[in-house]
Design a protein around this motif. Structure first.
Motif: not given
Length: 432
Positions: A355, A357, A362, A385-389, A393, A406-408
């Motif tokens: 992960d 985060v 990190d 990752t669950g956030r937008e990169l 990145e 992506h976790k989504r």
């Protein structure tokens, strides 16, 4: 195979090179029946290299290929390639078998050549259980001898580190109880503009059971890779047109190929501190067979190893571990980057699921730290990752050779794809 036929065939193919030169190609000992049990293709490559080397350094006179026979009706014992060329100083006789070396500093400028031909020939000889010797006098010429029955009864470890197996084992395609072939059923793509380098890699990889495809530059390599989806790619860095670095960047951005392990095989590999972003491993030219076997067996072999999950959310960590163990994998989990480094210091790990985060250090910093450590520099990784990169990145993550999930997204499906690719199960069918 008929040795005399091979010699005459090889010399006939080189006749055009001496048509306008005061150099004569000769064959001796080919009329007598001489058969030898070996790999014809590899022995011919050795002969081609030795004759080409003799022609390169012979401005006038002759190049003679002579078969030496034993007493009576015994099989041939040696093959000699003799020339009347410039000769080699005695203090350079060992150096000429080293990669990119020639007899004198100005020789390459005057006569050309890559400096790999003799290295390849010696390596192929060792693969076949033969010995390659040289005798030379400056101004008189040189004789290179392939000795089919080396005089020493002690097992020889060649200069390049290639272990010698009994000759009959080297050319046998039998699979009944022979040595383990870790790449059996696997496809490897060799991308290199040097024919000699491709020949050596092909020979070593085929000995390990691989089906080998070749490409002479980065663009051709990408085309072949998209067509066949190889299990592994070996990559030279210094190529005309699209070089190895650009090839790697495009590969990591291609959804079809981004998971393919890449082993860089380059003369730059020996430079201190030189790392190659996105490579699963790095080997020096000319590649040592023992090193190559260790690397490719780890990357596409059948041994799966332990998966380490680095996730600070206990619920997410539990779900990932349950999925992995249900898939038949040995898995464990930690909640921080620091704990992951401590874990990997004491326990071998085959894959890291990470992960981004995390508390303290990190995920991005952990990847940087790992890629600077020899023991972890080539460890396969899947980044969750669950956030937008940002694009930058994502490029950094893929540049480290990691797969980004992506976790989504459908994590189960994406993880399955990643595990299939990283553990070398491409092309096999799995339950949905």
């Amino acid at each position: 195979m008929a040795l005399g036929e091979l010699v005459e065939e090889t010399l006939a193919e080189r006749e055009a090179e001496v048509a306008d030169r005061p150099v004569e190609l000769r064959a001796e000992g080919t009329s007598r029946h001489a058969e030898i049990h070996t790999d014809r293709g590899r022995l011919k490559q050795i002969l081609i290299n030795l004759v080409a080397n003799a022609l390169r350094f012979t401005e006038s006179g002759n190049v003679t290929v002579r078969i030496e026979h034993g007493e009576g009706d015994s099989a041939p014992v040696a093959l000699h390639v003799e020339d009347t060329g410039i000769g080699i100083p005695s203090d350079r006789l060992d150096a000429i078998f080293e990669a990119f070396q020639q007899a004198e500093d100005g020789t390459a400028r005057r006569y050309g050549g890559t400096g790999l031909g003799l290295t390849i020939s010696r390596s192929l000889c060792h693969m076949l259980g033969f010995a390659l010797e040289v005798h030379s006098e400056v101004g008189e010429g040189s004789t290179f001898t392939v000795r089919f029955q080396p005089e020493s009864t002690e097992p020889e470890l060649p200069r390049e580190g290639m272990p010698v197996r009994p000759a009959e084992d080297r050319w046998s395609d039998q699979g009944d109880g022979g040595e383990e072939r870790p790449l059996e059923g696997r496809t490897v793509l060799v991308v290199d503009d040097e024919q000699d380098a491709r020949t050596l890699l092909r020979s070593a990889l085929e000995d390990l059971g691989a089906t080998v495809l070749e490409a002479t530059n980065g663009l051709e390599g990408l085309e072949v890779a998209r067509r066949v989806e190889p299990h592994l790619i070996t990559l030279d860095l210094m190529m005309p047109g699209m070089d190895g670095s650009e090839f790697m960047r495009r590969l990591r951005r291609d959804p079809q190929l981004m998971d393919t392990p890449v082993v860089v095989v380059s003369m730059l590999a020996g430079e201190d501190g030189h790392r190659f972003v996105g490579a699963a491993d790095v080997l020096s030219k000319p590649v040592e067979a023992s090193d190559l076997e260790g690397v490719v067996s780890r990357l596409v072999g059948t041994s799966e190893g332990r998966v380490l999950v680095v996730e600070d959310d206990p619920d997410a960590r539990h779900l990932l571990l349950r999925y992995l163990t249900d898939s038949g994998l040995d898995a464990d989990g930690v909640d921080s980057a620091e704990a992951a480094l401590a874990y990997m210091d004491r326990t071998p790990v085959g894959l890291l699921i990470l992960d981004l985060v995390l508390p303290g250090m990190d995920g991005m910093e952990l990847m940087e730290r790992m890629r600077s450590m020899d023991s972890l520099a080539s460890l396969p990784m899947v980044v969750l990752t669950g956030r937008e990169l940002s694009r930058e990145e994502e490029d950094i993550i893929r540049g480290h050779g990691a797969r980004l999930v992506h976790k989504r997204e459908d994590v189960d499906r994406e993880l399955r794809r990643a595990l299939d690719a990283l553990f070398g199960r491409r092309g096999e069918q799995h339950d949905q």
